[in-house]
Design an enzyme around this catalytic site. Structure first.
Site, PDB file in Angstrom:
ATOM      1  CD  GLU A 109      35.498  33.680  39.806  1.00 35.49           C
ATOM      2  OE1 GLU A 109      35.954  33.857  41.140  1.00 35.49           O
ATOM      3  OE2 GLU A 109      36.011  34.335  39.065  1.00 35.49           O
ATOM      4  CD  GLU A 129      41.184  32.247  39.831  1.00 36.02           C
ATOM      5  OE1 GLU A 129      40.484  32.632  39.063  1.00 36.02           O
ATOM      6  OE2 GLU A 129      41.307  30.946  40.019  1.00 36.02           O
TER       7      GLU A 129
END
Length: 312
Positions: A109, A129
């Site tokens: 990210e 994740e």
């Protein structure tokens, strides 16, 4: 700063994550990253390189620090990184992530928050994740979708499979891939070129993209009317009243017949029971504190919310 360093050399600034091994994003690094971006913003640099020391760019968040931390204390710590990424995206100069080794989770990210991504051939990108039972906390799924489209974004996030840099270059996520020994030289060349380029024009170009993001958010779903509003993409969108009029959302404009696909729709008020799963100001099952949805009276329930910004 202990985990992040900043070097400004004339036109080019460099922010380096330095927490070996793996440069995991611990609580202190989150704060230092925001401070580093502030320093670059206040300086005279005309281009920024974001790098990671050692074999890996960044292995993501240091989840070991999250164990046994109550949600009400963990939420603001997560929000610190969200704010740092927002500051990075809002810089008025070109930003380049220089990736080697593994780039995972929050590190991915971080790279996606830069304007360009340069990668060595050894680089691998992954969102793990899903295996941890959490979503991409800093809006990575939306950042991916902006670059590569919905289908590929879902594939990358839901499968959690590491992807080589060459494949992501083919998918328009990575800007350029070079042999590992040439990565630093390639990054320096890009930074020098952009640092000597028309900075004001680059800034205006980024402004246009931000308007496009905000307009897209308002067309495709109700927008938070708080200021600022941290939404699922990690962007701080402007309030609807501050937006330039859009022909697709003006209730007074009749839609032109263009067939079923892509036909503009007349804007309509939303029912008061509308749920706002993209508004990340509250936790699951909580009622939005200070977060309201355009056209909705009263508090809004956010069944799928994840901490994204400070509680308002």
């Amino acid at each position: 700063m202990d985990y992040v360093s900043v070097v400004i050399d004339q036109e080019v600034a460099r922010i380096t994550l330095d927490a070996p091994p793996g440069n995991r994003i611990n609580f202190q690094m989150r704060e230092e990253l925001g401070q580093a971006v502030d320093r670059v913003a206040a300086g005279t640099a005309r281009a920024l390189l974001v790098t990671g020391a050692g074999e890996d760019f960044c292995l993501g968040g240091d989840a070991r620090q999250w164990v046994d931390v109550p949600v009400e204390k963990l939420r603001p710590k997560i929000a610190v990184f969200a704010e740092a990424l927002h500051k990075l995206e809002q810089l008025r100069i070109p930003t380049i992530a220089v990736v080697q080794g593994t780039c995972a989770g929050g590190g991915f990210e971080l790279a996606l928050s830069c304007d360009l991504i340069l990668a060595g051939e050894s680089a691998r990108f992954v969102f793990p994740e899903a295996f941890l039972g959490i979503m991409t906390l800093q809006g990575g799924i939306v950042q991916l979708a902006e670059r590569v489209g919905r289908a590929r974004a879902i594939e990358l996030v839901m499968t959690g499979e590491p992807q080589p840099a060459r494949r992501l270059a083919d998918w328009n996520i990575v800007t350029n891939v070079v042999p590992d020994p040439e990565l630093d030289a390639e990054a320096a060349a890009w930074a020098d070129r952009l640092g000597h380029g028309p900075t004001a024009t680059y800034a205006a170009t980024k402004d246009l993209l931000e308007i496009w993001r905000s307009e897209a958010a308002m067309r495709h779903g109700p927008a938070c009317t708080t200021s600022p509003c941290r939404c699922s993409s990690g962007r701080t969108y402007r309030q609807p009243s501050a937006q330039p009029p859009s022909p697709w959302t003006q209730a007074s404009r009749s839609p032109r017949p263009r067939g079923r696909i892509g036909r503009p729709r007349r804007a309509e008020p939303l029912p008061s029971s509308t749920a706002a799963p993209w508004c990340l100001l509250t936790a699951p099952g909580e009622t939005g504190r200070g977060c309201s949805i355009a056209g909705v009276a009263g508090p809004v329930r956010a069944p799928a919310c994840v901490p994204r910004g400070p509680a308002l």
